[in-house]
Design an enzyme around this catalytic site. Structure first.
Site, PDB file in Angstrom:
ATOM      1  N   SER A 195       0.854  -1.201   0.000  1.00 43.56           N
ATOM      2  CA  SER A 195       0.000   0.000   0.000  1.00 43.56           C
ATOM      3  C   SER A 195       0.883   1.242   0.000  1.00 43.56           C
ATOM      4  CB  SER A 195      -0.876   0.023   1.252  1.00 43.56           C
ATOM      5  OG  SER A 195      -1.496   1.287   1.405  1.00 43.56           O
ATOM      6  N   TYR A 227      -1.751  -0.161  10.376  1.00 49.62           N
ATOM      7  CA  TYR A 227      -1.999  -0.596   8.994  1.00 49.62           C
ATOM      8  C   TYR A 227      -0.792  -0.259   8.112  1.00 49.62           C
ATOM      9  CZ  TYR A 227      -3.818  -1.045   4.301  1.00 49.62           C
ATOM     10  OH  TYR A 227      -3.966  -1.413   2.984  1.00 49.62           O
TER      11      TYR A 227
END
Ligand code: NDP
Ligand code: 8X3
Length: 250
Positions: free
Chosen positions: A137, A150
């Site tokens: 990501s 995250y």
């Protein structure tokens, strides 16, 4: 026909990637926790390709090894592994975040990804061929408020992919970390625990990436010649850039 294993194929990037490779006639191994969705996917894609479904929680090491070490021929010869299963939970700052959410992200995005990789790699090594595509990501390299654990799990994915490359020197096995930015899938619904209204706000008036954009990127990578290794590929929608550093009175 070659075989592709996709984790997290019940929705989003994983599901659309399964559709793309079914259209190419590849053998598919599709996994996820929601067996009903896997069943439906198999029904949809079976006219085009051989589809093998495995209901699998990637966090469960025993389950992962049991499932992937006992695949029937020719599925035990995996050409491409897409380590896609993953999630973000919550957007609270670190002092207020739910610790269980943190553990679940670590267990899924890190432990799950290494479980599957470790289960598949010996077979690729034996065949001296294969391609591992990890879904990272932009959150790995672009800190944002509430991205705490995250983003850190995706930083693991980034470094693990690079370390895989160095471990695999002298083999024909390839590895890539794709780092997508804003993409509209079930991602935000999961992050906000089913609050669809809040999830929709994330994409309001924007043109985010679609699951198809990422599936197409994966398709392109797999089509590159075997002597080419894209190490890292960051993909954002045009409407997104970095916010830059910030300062605030304290
Ligand atoms: P979705 O929520 O649509 O899909 C996530 C998939 O992961 C689902 O199929 C889900 O299946 C699976 N999954 C989650 N937890 C587990 C688990 N414990 N075991 C097995 N499978 C699991 O989101 P996306 O398609 O957007 O996300 C795919 C990947 O892309 C994730 O790693 C995410 O972090 C990453 N990503 C997403 C971005 C975005 O903006 N959408 C941007 C950058 C990266 P099931 O619930 O059936 O188990
Ligand atoms: C998903 C993209 O920016 O919401 O990984 O973290 S972001």
């Amino acid at each position: 026909m070659p075989t592709i294993l996709i984790t997290g194929a019940t929705s989003g990037f994983g599901r659309t990637t399964a559709e793309l490779f079914a259209n190419k006639g590849w053998n598919l191994i599709v996994t996820g926790r929601r067996s009903q969705y896997l069943k439906e996917l198999k029904t949809t894609l079976s006219q085009k390709a051989a589809v093998h479904t495995i209901t699998l929680d990637v966090r469960n090491t025993d389950e992962v090894f049991k499932a992937l070490e006992n695949l029937p021929t020719p599925l035990n010869n995996i050409d491409v592994l897409i380590n896609n299963a993953g999630l973000a939970l919550g957007l609270e700052t670190a002092d207020q975040a739910n610790l269980n959410d943190w553990h679940q992200m670590i267990d899924t995005n890190i432990t799950g990804l290494v479980n599957v990789t470790r289960a598949v790699l010996p077979q690729m090594r034996k065949a001296n061929q294969g391609y591992i595509i990890n879904i990272g990501s932009i959150a790995a390299n672009t800190p944002y408020t509430g991205g705490n654990v995250y983003g850190a799990t995706k930083a693991f994915v980034d470094q693990f992919t690079k370390n895989l490359r160095t471990d695999l020197i002298g083999t024909k096995i390839r590895a890539t970390n794709i780092a997508p930015g804003l993409a509209e899938t079930e991602f935000s619904i999961v992050r906000f625990k089913g609050d669809k209204g809040r999830a929709d706000q994330v994409y309001k008036d924007l043109k985010p990436l679609t699951a198809q954009d990422i599936a197409n990127t994966i398709g392109w990578l797999v089509d590159t010649p075997e002597h080419v290794n894209v190490n890292y590929l960051e993909v954002m929608p045009t409407c997104q850039t970095w916010a830059g550093v910030t300062a605030k009175p304290n």
